[in-house]
Design an enzyme around this catalytic site. Structure first.
Site, mmCIF file in Angstrom:
data_model
loop_
_atom_site.group_PDB
_atom_site.id
_atom_site.type_symbol
_atom_site.label_atom_id
_atom_site.label_comp_id
_atom_site.label_asym_id
_atom_site.label_seq_id
_atom_site.Cartn_x
_atom_site.Cartn_y
_atom_site.Cartn_z
ATOM 1 N N TYR A 58 37.267 21.032 36.298
ATOM 2 C CA TYR A 58 38.204 21.170 35.179
ATOM 3 C C TYR A 58 37.436 21.048 33.869
ATOM 4 O O TYR A 58 36.598 20.149 33.728
ATOM 5 C CB TYR A 58 39.275 20.070 35.233
ATOM 6 C CG TYR A 58 40.626 20.637 35.614
ATOM 7 C CD1 TYR A 58 41.201 21.626 34.828
ATOM 8 C CD2 TYR A 58 41.306 20.198 36.744
ATOM 9 C CE1 TYR A 58 42.429 22.169 35.171
ATOM 10 C CE2 TYR A 58 42.522 20.739 37.086
ATOM 11 C CZ TYR A 58 43.081 21.731 36.293
ATOM 12 O OH TYR A 58 44.286 22.268 36.631
ATOM 13 N N GLU A 60 39.183 21.717 30.538
ATOM 14 C CA GLU A 60 40.109 22.032 29.434
ATOM 15 C C GLU A 60 39.484 21.612 28.106
ATOM 16 O O GLU A 60 38.886 20.538 28.003
ATOM 17 C CB GLU A 60 41.446 21.307 29.643
ATOM 18 C CG GLU A 60 42.317 22.024 30.637
ATOM 19 C CD GLU A 60 43.648 21.332 30.876
ATOM 20 O OE1 GLU A 60 44.033 20.474 30.077
ATOM 21 O OE2 GLU A 60 44.288 21.661 31.890
ATOM 22 N N ASP A 203 42.200 46.473 20.895
ATOM 23 C CA ASP A 203 42.052 46.166 22.320
ATOM 24 C C ASP A 203 41.089 47.196 22.904
ATOM 25 O O ASP A 203 41.429 48.376 23.042
ATOM 26 C CB ASP A 203 43.427 46.250 22.996
ATOM 27 C CG ASP A 203 43.356 45.963 24.499
ATOM 28 O OD1 ASP A 203 42.246 45.999 25.070
ATOM 29 O OD2 ASP A 203 44.418 45.725 25.100
ATOM 30 N N THR A 229 38.929 43.266 28.427
ATOM 31 C CA THR A 229 38.652 42.712 29.748
ATOM 32 C C THR A 229 37.149 42.848 29.949
ATOM 33 O O THR A 229 36.478 43.609 29.242
ATOM 34 C CB THR A 229 39.384 43.490 30.863
ATOM 35 O OG1 THR A 229 39.161 44.878 30.652
ATOM 36 C CG2 THR A 229 40.866 43.202 30.864
ATOM 37 N N LYS A 232 35.875 46.242 33.355
ATOM 38 C CA LYS A 232 36.019 47.706 33.417
ATOM 39 C C LYS A 232 34.659 48.343 33.130
ATOM 40 O O LYS A 232 33.733 48.140 33.902
ATOM 41 C CB LYS A 232 37.128 48.157 32.450
ATOM 42 C CG LYS A 232 38.516 47.601 32.821
ATOM 43 C CD LYS A 232 39.605 48.184 31.956
ATOM 44 C CE LYS A 232 40.989 47.760 32.398
ATOM 45 N NZ LYS A 232 41.398 46.435 31.899
ATOM 46 N N ARG A 238 36.117 39.855 36.858
ATOM 47 C CA ARG A 238 37.491 40.030 36.381
ATOM 48 C C ARG A 238 37.793 38.945 35.351
ATOM 49 O O ARG A 238 37.615 37.762 35.603
ATOM 50 C CB ARG A 238 38.420 39.907 37.584
ATOM 51 C CG ARG A 238 39.848 40.275 37.350
ATOM 52 C CD ARG A 238 40.503 40.623 38.664
ATOM 53 N NE ARG A 238 39.929 41.845 39.191
ATOM 54 C CZ ARG A 238 40.273 43.067 38.795
ATOM 55 N NH1 ARG A 238 41.207 43.245 37.900
ATOM 56 N NH2 ARG A 238 39.677 44.132 39.296
HETATM 57 N N1 DSN Z 1 44.745 47.457 34.759
HETATM 58 C C1 DSN Z 1 44.713 48.125 33.496
HETATM 59 C C2 DSN Z 1 44.345 49.542 33.651
HETATM 60 O O1 DSN Z 1 44.338 50.015 34.779
HETATM 61 O O2 DSN Z 1 44.064 50.183 32.662
HETATM 62 C C3 DSN Z 1 46.013 48.024 32.892
HETATM 63 O O3 DSN Z 1 46.454 46.701 32.967
#
Ligand code: DSN
Length: 412
Positions: A58, A60, A203, A229, A232, A238
């Site tokens: 943990y 936090e 974003d 994120t 990708k 992730r």
């Molecule tokens: N998972 C993202 C995407 O496929 O673009 C959307 O949340």
């Protein structure tokens, strides 16, 4: 030493059912090809961090300001990830704790818009994202959203953005999408936001890797806050991340913890640090160049075969195919592709008359196959398969070609 190194069959012996499921996923990924634009294959080094004992800790709070003892290693890992992230993107501040892109957006909106604040973002059906104010997302429930779309040419309608911002007077304007294949003019967004005293949130979940490599325009230095994120195009574990100016960093940090999350997933933060380290190496730029070249080639070839691509092409890793007029829906092609061994996803196209579980579109992306070493010659083979599937050919006739390609291009 972690358990897997010391005893590779431990899981199999202790829990054969879970081990079998995980083995099945290994086989699925090895024997199929992923053309889902939001997926990628992380390195073995990134994946190894997920097995570390730090998963039991943990932490936090933030480095040197934790609510638990024994956080010195968590502090070191988080500081390293933050430093690498700031270097990679040239940002003033980074928060590497968000569990996902959606939680990153939620925290950023909480920080900048406040309770019941007004936001403006791109609608999901035009290529935006759920967390940009969709009515069924917390961002559409907790804030007051208005949504803009794209023109008939498939590109963001900046006049609509300007008019919406003028009328709705949002605290936050959001730029970015999840099925938008074109570069975004972040400066134009910033000018609109500034004129109406709004913050700009960019974003970059999808093009983050291309931006880190300097291949598409970056909003860092323009937008107040940049969310993403890490799994990708960036090819990390992730998770999510928020970059910001120093001015808003404190507000962002408290909106992440304690605002919207508890304990950070330190094993994921370690994976982010590894991925940012990989992205700082010259070979990462070469990889991203191939991702972009492959996507451009894919779009050009599909258009050459008579398929319609939204916006007429791509600037990044995404190719959004409009299937209207082919006699196939997005769901049809997704199912047929799976039978051939290709993982793709159905996706709404602008003004799509079909519901989200059917759709008239197909979103393709090149990050995962490029990680497996695909170049334009292999993309040509994929084009033949996708075009054949759309034209109603039997998916079974392509299965052996996909298997051969998969075997010749193993997972990292
Ligand atoms: N998972 C993202 C995407 O496929 O673009 C959307 O949340």
């Amino acid at each position: 030493m972690n358990n897997v190194e010391s005893h590779p069959d431990l899981l199999k012996e202790q829990d054969a059912e879970v081990a079998a499921w995980l083995q099945r996923e290994d086989q699925r990924q090895s024997s199929t090809l992923t053309l889902i634009a939001s997926e990628n294959h992380s390195s073995a080094a990134v994946r190894e961090t997920g097995q570390s004992r730090i998963t039991d800790k943990y932490a936090e709070g933030y480095p040197s300001r934790r609510y638990y003892g024994g956080c010195e290693v968590a502090d070191g890992i988080e500081e390293l990830a933050r430093a690498r992230a700031m270097k990679l993107f040239g940002a003033e501040a980074a928060n590497v704790q968000p569990h996902s892109g959606t939680t990153a957006n939620l925290a950023a909106l909480m920080a900048l818009a406040g309770p019941n604040g007004r936001i403006v973002g791109m609608s999901l059906k035009d290529g935006g994202h759920l967390s940009h104010g969709h009515p069924r997302s917390a961002t559409g429930i907790l804030f007051e959203p208005k949504q803009y779309g794209v023109n008939s040419d498939g590109r963001i309608d900046l006049d609509e953005v300007r008019d919406l911002v003028k009328a709705h007077k949002p605290q936050v304007l959001i730029a970015g999408g999840s099925a938008y294949a074109r570069n975004i003019d972040y400066q134009a967004f910033k000018d609109i936001a500034k004129e109406h005293d709004a913050f700009l949130l960019a974003d970059i979940a999808h093009p983050a890797g291309l931006i880190a490599a300097g291949l598409v325009p970056s909003p860092v230095g323009i937008a107040d806050v940049v969310t993403m994120t890490t799994h990708k195009t960036l090819r990390g574990p992730r998770g999510g991340m928020i970059l910001s100016t120093k001015d808003v960093a404190k507000k962002i940090n408290s909106a992440v913890f304690p605002g919207s999350q508890g304990g950070p997933l330190v094993q994921q933060i370690a994976g982010k640090a590894v991925a940012f380290g990989e992205a700082l190496r010259p070979e990462f730029r070469a990889y991203q160049e191939s991702v972009q070249t492959n996507a451009t080639h894919l779009a050009d070839r599909l258009i050459g075969e008579g398929l319609k691509v939204v916006s007429g092409g791509t600037d990044n890793h995404i190719v959004l195919v409009d299937l209207q007029g082919t006699g196939m829906t997005g769901a049809d092609v997704e199912e047929r592709a799976l039978a051939a061994g290709l993982a793709v996803n159905k996706n709404a196209v602008p003004n799509d008359p079909l519901p989200p579980m059917v759709t008239s579109g197909l979103r393709l992306g090149t990050p995962a196959v490029t990680t497996r070493g695909f170049g334009t010659a292999e993309i040509d083979q994929l084009v033949d398969i996708v075009v054949g599937l759309v034209r109603g050919e039997d998916p079974g006739r392509y299965r052996s070609i996909v298997l051969e390609l998969s075997e010749a291009h193993p997972l990292p």
